[in-house]
Write an enzyme that holds these catalytic residues in place. Structure first.
Site, mmCIF file in Angstrom:
data_model
loop_
_atom_site.group_PDB
_atom_site.id
_atom_site.type_symbol
_atom_site.label_atom_id
_atom_site.label_comp_id
_atom_site.label_asym_id
_atom_site.label_seq_id
_atom_site.Cartn_x
_atom_site.Cartn_y
_atom_site.Cartn_z
ATOM 1 N N HIS A 1 56.562 7.715 42.419
ATOM 2 C CA HIS A 1 57.563 7.907 41.374
ATOM 3 C C HIS A 1 58.861 7.287 41.827
ATOM 4 O O HIS A 1 58.869 6.561 42.805
ATOM 5 C CB HIS A 1 57.698 9.366 40.934
ATOM 6 C CG HIS A 1 57.863 10.364 42.003
ATOM 7 N ND1 HIS A 1 59.042 10.578 42.636
ATOM 8 C CD2 HIS A 1 56.968 11.223 42.541
ATOM 9 C CE1 HIS A 1 58.878 11.553 43.510
ATOM 10 N NE2 HIS A 1 57.638 11.950 43.489
ATOM 11 N N ALA A 2 59.933 7.525 41.079
ATOM 12 C CA ALA A 2 61.235 6.925 41.353
ATOM 13 C C ALA A 2 61.088 5.405 41.430
ATOM 14 O O ALA A 2 60.408 4.806 40.620
ATOM 15 C CB ALA A 2 61.846 7.519 42.612
#
Lengths: 91, 565
Positions: free
Chosen positions: A15-16
């Site tokens: 993620h990110a």
């Protein structure tokens, strides 16, 4: 249908920033690529170019995911995407 | 020239163009249908809107840097996310309008992220933001949130929410002006922490046209449209003033040498480091909510210890006063507070959550004690929303069990001020939280613009409660033949230089405020002796009302007008 497994290398998981890099790369490809956790049915696989789907997948560092694609250039495309997943983008 | 008057919350005189913050996007009516529109056209319109939002966010990401850039880039990807759009198009095919379809699809994705918890749950806000932007684009209205503008501007809004702080760039915003809100509202707190001139409760100000050049006087609480040379000169003088009034030497004192330590209110390690760099004499209020907000569950021991230690490490050998978790009312927490309470300000909040959810406070105290043991700071601990001596004694016993030697109480409830003598039998210090004390003394919700005049810490009734607390400490000491236990003030009132003088005159022993306010408060305190401060305190407490109290004190402190404070 071509399949490739990849082990998530980024410390924060998929993620990110790592997810953004991957989704963008998948979106730039001329074919549709799906992503699923290893062992999950292909029918439940998600659109690899969707950052929201990637976040929903919740894959952590060390988890194995399966990429699938069909058609011309599928093999090369998956190789590129596997390399992105197996690079630690937080390093 | 039109003049709008409100309540000044942060001093400063500036001139610049206004940008009006658009109102929040309201939900399209539930069940809104296509109503004859071709589904294919609706889907195409939605995709065009999504791509426009994506392009705008990408353009902003290109101008941003660091964490902000990464967040904007990820948000830009979300705007035209295939999963989000597919879900919306499916709803359009089933007959929903484009706006309603993206609204519901966004809801679904946000809920999914929220259920994943942690980092993902925090990202659910980004999805909702993107959704609102797409709906705004479909409606042809400005995107919600702080306007994106490359030139410095005066931000005019109905009111600001805590979340708006994240997107507010203090380098671009010259001043904050709101039509709603009170002197203790989030807007006021944001303005003080950023050191921005601000006026709240300025009715009618949102009718100004975008781009109108106005003059804002944050001390007088006035906004003037079409300012002239006089205002331009005042703004120029302030710019010079602000740069010379920029520093504090690390000792708060009156003209006769009486020391009044000036400490900082902080909400995390970053604030603490900045406060230490500004020479604050320790921390007078560490708000521990930062460690809990945005969590769906209680943070673990190690996480809490690390968070507290980060603050303690900024002040080795100096005092750090920790306020235990203050959840409830305007700071709800899903695992502690009941969102259905009819009257949350009078409900289970602050120390009271220990009654309904025992264990959280004891575990927090254990984490504070562990961080204390691992650092060099002089750690004091206080509980918020204490009302009785029995509660104070219970809290002291919990601190003692955790190995924390200096327990204290916040004085925010009038009953605590009036019975301070007995509270101080059980604990070692008291710290007056003027924001809540004012709200409770005046029975006026601190978030409500129409009640701003009541919600003023200059109200003589509030000052009388401060005096009652100091007198209670003296009575407690006299009964035991000891010296009085310290009574500090850690509310926003301490950041008002004129009120700081009054508080010193009432016998308050230390003041804690946003670090940015310390230089101005210090400069004004140094112009009065203890005897003069006592005289001014008597003037204020004897005044008929808040306006008279402020006027009487300011008339005797000419330095304020000179400095534009």
């Amino acid at each position: 249908m071509i399949e490739r497994n990849a082990t998530i290398a980024s410390r924060v998981g998929l993620h990110a920033r790592p997810a953004a890099i991957f989704a963008e790369a998948a979106g730039d490809l001329p074919l549709e690529v799906t992503i699923a956790r290893l062992g999950e049915p292909a029918d439940d696989a998600m659109d690899a170019s969707s950052i929201l789907a990637l976040m929903g997948l919740g894959a952590a560092q060390g988890d194995i995911v399966v990429l699938r694609a069909e058609g011309d250039g599928a093999e090369e495309a998956l190789e590129t995407l596997v390399r992105i997943l197996e690079t630690d983008h937080d390093a | 020239m039109t003049t709008y008057s409100g309540v000044g919350v942060t001093p400063g005189r500036v001139m610049g163009p206004v940008k009006i913050m658009p109102p929040a996007i309201t939900a399209p009516p539930a069940g809104e249908l296509l109503d004859g529109v071709d589904p294919a056209e609706a889907a195409a319109a939605l995709k065009t809107a999504a791509r426009a939002v994506q392009a705008e966010l990408r353009e902003r990401a290109g101008r941003a840097s660091g964490d902000g850039k990464a967040v904007l880039e990820a948000t830009a990807l979300m705007a035209a996310d295939p999963m989000l759009l597919k879900a919306a198009v499916k709803l359009i095919d089933a007959g929903a309008s484009a706006q309603r379809a993206i609204w519901d699809a966004g809801d679904g994705v946000a809920t999914m992220l929220l259920n994943l918890g942690g980092y993902m749950a925090e990202r659910s806000h980004d999805v909702l933001d993107v959704r609102a932007r797409i709906v705004a684009e479909l409606r042809g209205v400005p995107a919600p949130g702080i306007p994106d503008w490359a030139e410095p501007f005066i931000l005019v809004a109905e009111d600001l929410a805590p979340a708006d702080t994240a997107t507010l760039d203090p380098a671009l915003v010259l001043a904050l002006v709101t039509a709603g809100g009170g002197p203790q509202s989030h807007t006021a707190i944001i303005a003080r922490s950023l050191g921005l001139p601000a006026v709240v409760a300025a009715a009618g100000v949102t009718e100004l046209a975008d781009g109108t050049v106005v003059y804002v006087d944050g001390a007088a609480g006035a906004i003037l449209s079409t300012p002239g040379e006089e205002q331009a000169a005042a703004a120029a003088a302030w710019a010079v003033q602000a740069s010379t009034l920029g520093s504090f030497d690390g000792t708060g004192r009156l003209a006769d040498g009486t020391e009044i330590p000036l400490r900082a209110n902080v909400g995390g390690a970053k604030d603490a480091v900045a406060a230490a760099a500004a020479n604050a004499q320790g921390v007078g209020l560490l708000r521990t909510e930062f460690c809990f907000l945005g969590h769906d569950t209680e943070p673990g021991h190690e996480e809490q210890v690390a968070a507290y230690k980060g603050v303690f490490d900024a002040f080795p050998g100096q005092k750090v006063v920790v306020r235990t978790l203050d959840a409830g009312a305007d700071k709800p927490l899903p695992f502690l507070t009941d969102a259905t309470e009819p009257n949350p300000a009078l409900g289970v909040r602050g120390y009271r959550t220990d009654l309904t959810t025992p264990g959280v406070l004891a575990r927090q105290l254990a984490a504070i004690a562990a961080a204390d043991a691992a650092s060099q700071a002089d750690v004091w601990v206080m509980a918020p929303m204490i009302s009785t001596a029995a509660e104070a004694a219970d809290f002291a016993a919990m601190c003692s069990a955790a190995g924390l030697p200096v327990p204290g109480v916040m004085v925010e409830v009038p009953s605590a001020a009036l019975t301070a003598r007995h509270l101080l039998d059980a604990v070692e210090f008291a710290s007056i939280g003027t924001n809540d004390l004012t709200q409770y003394a005046m029975a006026a919700d601190r978030q409500l613009g129409p009640l701003a005049a009541l919600n003023d810490p200059w109200q003589p009734a509030v000052l009388a409660l401060v005096k009652a607390t100091v007198d209670g400490a003296a009575a407690q000491a006299a009964a035991g033949g000891t010296t009085a236990k310290p009574v500090g003030v850690c509310g926003e009132a301490a950041a008002d230089p004129a009120l700081a003088v009054v508080l010193a005159g009432l016998g308050v022993s230390s003041l804690s405020m946003t670090a940015r306010a310390i230089p101005a408060v210090s400069a004004v305190l140094r112009t009065v002796t203890a005897a003069q401060a006592r005289e001014l305190a008597e003037l204020a407490i004897g005044a008929r009302g808040a306006v008279e109290a402020r006027a009487a004190v300011r008339a005797r402190l000419p330095l304020l007008a000179e400095l534009g404070l």
